[in-house]
Design a protein around this motif. Structure first.
Motif, PDB file in Angstrom:
ATOM      1  N   ASP A  25       2.593 -21.747 -22.532  1.00 20.05           N
ATOM      2  CA  ASP A  25       1.493 -21.393 -21.628  1.00 20.05           C
ATOM      3  C   ASP A  25       0.229 -22.228 -21.855  1.00 20.05           C
ATOM      4  N   THR A  26      -0.094 -22.520 -23.099  1.00 24.69           N
ATOM      5  CA  THR A  26      -1.304 -23.310 -23.383  1.00 24.69           C
ATOM      6  C   THR A  26      -1.203 -24.697 -22.763  1.00 24.69           C
ATOM      7  N   LEU A  27      -0.061 -25.354 -22.958  1.00 27.97           N
ATOM      8  CA  LEU A  27       0.144 -26.686 -22.382  1.00 27.97           C
ATOM      9  C   LEU A  27       0.163 -26.633 -20.853  1.00 27.97           C
ATOM     10  N   LEU A  28       0.804 -25.622 -20.306  1.00 28.70           N
ATOM     11  CA  LEU A  28       0.895 -25.498 -18.847  1.00 28.70           C
ATOM     12  C   LEU A  28      -0.482 -25.235 -18.233  1.00 28.70           C
ATOM     13  N   ASN A  29      -1.258 -24.345 -18.854  1.00 28.31           N
ATOM     14  CA  ASN A  29      -2.611 -24.062 -18.353  1.00 28.31           C
ATOM     15  C   ASN A  29      -3.492 -25.302 -18.421  1.00 28.31           C
ATOM     16  N   SER A  30      -3.363 -26.066 -19.490  1.00 28.07           N
ATOM     17  CA  SER A  30      -4.133 -27.296 -19.632  1.00 28.07           C
ATOM     18  C   SER A  30      -3.763 -28.304 -18.543  1.00 28.07           C
ATOM     19  N   ALA A  31      -2.476 -28.450 -18.277  1.00 31.59           N
ATOM     20  CA  ALA A  31      -2.009 -29.375 -17.237  1.00 31.59           C
ATOM     21  C   ALA A  31      -2.508 -28.940 -15.867  1.00 31.59           C
ATOM     22  N   LEU A  32      -2.497 -27.642 -15.594  1.00 31.35           N
ATOM     23  CA  LEU A  32      -2.944 -27.126 -14.301  1.00 31.35           C
ATOM     24  C   LEU A  32      -4.451 -27.335 -14.113  1.00 31.35           C
ATOM     25  N   ALA A  33      -5.224 -27.103 -15.165  1.00 31.26           N
ATOM     26  CA  ALA A  33      -6.666 -27.322 -15.090  1.00 31.26           C
ATOM     27  C   ALA A  33      -6.972 -28.807 -14.886  1.00 31.26           C
ATOM     28  N   SER A  34      -6.295 -29.677 -15.619  1.00 30.15           N
ATOM     29  CA  SER A  34      -6.521 -31.123 -15.478  1.00 30.15           C
ATOM     30  C   SER A  34      -6.126 -31.616 -14.095  1.00 30.15           C
ATOM     31  N   ALA A  35      -5.011 -31.129 -13.574  1.00 24.15           N
ATOM     32  CA  ALA A  35      -4.577 -31.528 -12.229  1.00 24.15           C
ATOM     33  C   ALA A  35      -5.601 -31.090 -11.186  1.00 24.15           C
ATOM     34  N   SER A  36      -6.114 -29.891 -11.312  1.00 29.18           N
ATOM     35  CA  SER A  36      -7.095 -29.364 -10.356  1.00 29.18           C
ATOM     36  C   SER A  36      -8.394 -30.154 -10.393  1.00 29.18           C
ATOM     37  N   ARG A  37      -8.906 -30.420 -11.591  1.00 25.30           N
ATOM     38  CA  ARG A  37     -10.156 -31.180 -11.695  1.00 25.30           C
ATOM     39  C   ARG A  37      -9.946 -32.638 -11.276  1.00 25.30           C
ATOM     40  N   GLY A  38      -8.755 -33.174 -11.502  1.00 21.62           N
ATOM     41  CA  GLY A  38      -8.447 -34.529 -11.045  1.00 21.62           C
ATOM     42  C   GLY A  38      -8.472 -34.622  -9.528  1.00 21.62           C
ATOM     43  N   ILE A  39      -7.987 -33.594  -8.852  1.00 25.35           N
ATOM     44  CA  ILE A  39      -8.034 -33.554  -7.386  1.00 25.35           C
ATOM     45  C   ILE A  39      -9.483 -33.513  -6.922  1.00 25.35           C
ATOM     46  N   ASP A  40     -10.319 -32.728  -7.596  1.00 19.87           N
ATOM     47  CA  ASP A  40     -11.750 -32.676  -7.258  1.00 19.87           C
ATOM     48  C   ASP A  40     -12.368 -34.070  -7.336  1.00 19.87           C
ATOM     49  N   LYS A  41     -12.103 -34.775  -8.428  1.00 22.81           N
ATOM     50  CA  LYS A  41     -12.703 -36.090  -8.635  1.00 22.81           C
ATOM     51  C   LYS A  41     -12.199 -37.100  -7.606  1.00 22.81           C
ATOM     52  N   THR A  42     -10.919 -37.044  -7.293  1.00 22.79           N
ATOM     53  CA  THR A  42     -10.340 -38.001  -6.358  1.00 22.79           C
ATOM     54  C   THR A  42     -10.833 -37.768  -4.933  1.00 22.79           C
ATOM     55  N   THR A  43     -10.966 -36.500  -4.533  1.00 20.14           N
ATOM     56  CA  THR A  43     -11.368 -36.188  -3.160  1.00 20.14           C
ATOM     57  C   THR A  43     -12.876 -36.186  -2.972  1.00 20.14           C
ATOM     58  N   GLY A  44     -13.629 -36.063  -4.072  1.00 27.13           N
ATOM     59  CA  GLY A  44     -15.080 -36.006  -3.965  1.00 27.13           C
ATOM     60  C   GLY A  44     -15.591 -34.646  -3.520  1.00 27.13           C
ATOM     61  N   ARG A  45     -14.764 -33.644  -3.643  1.00 23.95           N
ATOM     62  CA  ARG A  45     -15.165 -32.286  -3.257  1.00 23.95           C
ATOM     63  C   ARG A  45     -14.364 -31.298  -4.098  1.00 23.95           C
ATOM     64  N   ARG A  46     -14.760 -30.023  -4.023  1.00 22.77           N
ATOM     65  CA  ARG A  46     -13.978 -28.986  -4.701  1.00 22.77           C
ATOM     66  C   ARG A  46     -13.555 -27.947  -3.679  1.00 22.77           C
ATOM     67  N   PHE A  47     -12.447 -27.293  -3.952  1.00 21.60           N
ATOM     68  CA  PHE A  47     -11.852 -26.402  -2.963  1.00 21.60           C
ATOM     69  C   PHE A  47     -11.996 -24.931  -3.318  1.00 21.60           C
ATOM     70  N   TRP A  48     -12.542 -24.608  -4.470  1.00 20.59           N
ATOM     71  CA  TRP A  48     -12.797 -23.206  -4.813  1.00 20.59           C
ATOM     72  C   TRP A  48     -14.179 -22.818  -4.301  1.00 20.59           C
ATOM     73  N   LEU A  49     -14.320 -21.551  -3.992  1.00 21.26           N
ATOM     74  CA  LEU A  49     -15.535 -21.017  -3.379  1.00 21.26           C
ATOM     75  C   LEU A  49     -16.399 -20.333  -4.434  1.00 21.26           C
TER      76      LEU A  49
END
Length: 198
Positions: A25-49
């Motif tokens: 779970d620790t590794l999976l949660n870390s991967a999910l957080a990194s993937a999400s923040r990477g999408i933010d950086k690539t798109t120039g926006r964030r999708f959470w409200l």
């Protein structure tokens, strides 16, 4: 961790890991957080409200588009009109302003954010004017494409522990380098990239 674009349960399912297996779970949660923040950086926006309205101040320079029916102020994504307050002014002196329309039309109804405020048949002010906006920034809901991209990228990041040099082996294909960018992830997020990013 917060504001990931997928769930731990969905990531486990995608990887074929039993739901009650918590050893990774620790590794999976870390991967999910990194993937999400990477999408933010690539798109120039964030999708959470934002959970509640926050205040941001905008300069007019480079943010105003002159339209036939008035000046359109380009703003960060606004995902809800609950608590939306627009003020104009400068320094410590701001005055509430209501003579605007949100843009694009029906954005929130279509599941997309408000990205502009139109001053109908008028201008937002001079170069010294600032616009202070109190709003819930982000998207009304995380788009399905973004969730899928985050899960694919998180799966890829999780598997990187088995290919630390960027090289992966397979009995079928032999040894090969991992591509720099996953084409499926890119295809899913590309329509959401702000101009000037990516």
């Amino acid at each position: 961790m917060a504001n990931e674009y997928g769930t731990l349960a969905a990531l486990k399912s995608k990887l074929g890991i039993e739901a009650d297996d918590t050893s990774r779970d620790t590794l999976l949660n870390s991967a999910l957080a990194s993937a999400s923040r990477g999408i933010d950086k690539t798109t120039g926006r964030r999708f959470w409200l934002d959970s509640s309205a926050v205040q941001r101040t905008f300069r007019l320079q480079g943010r105003v588009v002159c339209e036939d029916d008035g000046d359109l102020l380009l703003v960060d994504d606004i995902g809800s009109t609950t608590g939306l307050v627009v003020e104009t002014g400068s320094g410590a002196s701001f005055t509430a302003f209501t003579g605007y329309e949100t843009s694009p039309d029906n954005a929130l109804a279509d599941g997309r954010p408000i990205t502009g405020l139109l001053r109908v048949l008028g201008s937002w002010g001079t170069s010294t004017t600032r616009v202070r906006i109190t709003a819930r920034f982000g998207w009304p809901a995380v788009p399905d494409d973004i969730t899928e991209a985050a899960l694919i990228q998180a799966s890829r990041l999780y598997k990187r522990k088995d290919s630390p040099e960027g090289i992966i082996g397979s009995a079928e294909w032999g040894v090969r380098n991992l591509s720099r960018r996953d084409p499926d992830v890119w295809a899913l997020i590309e329509p959401y990239i702000l101009p000037g990013f990516g």
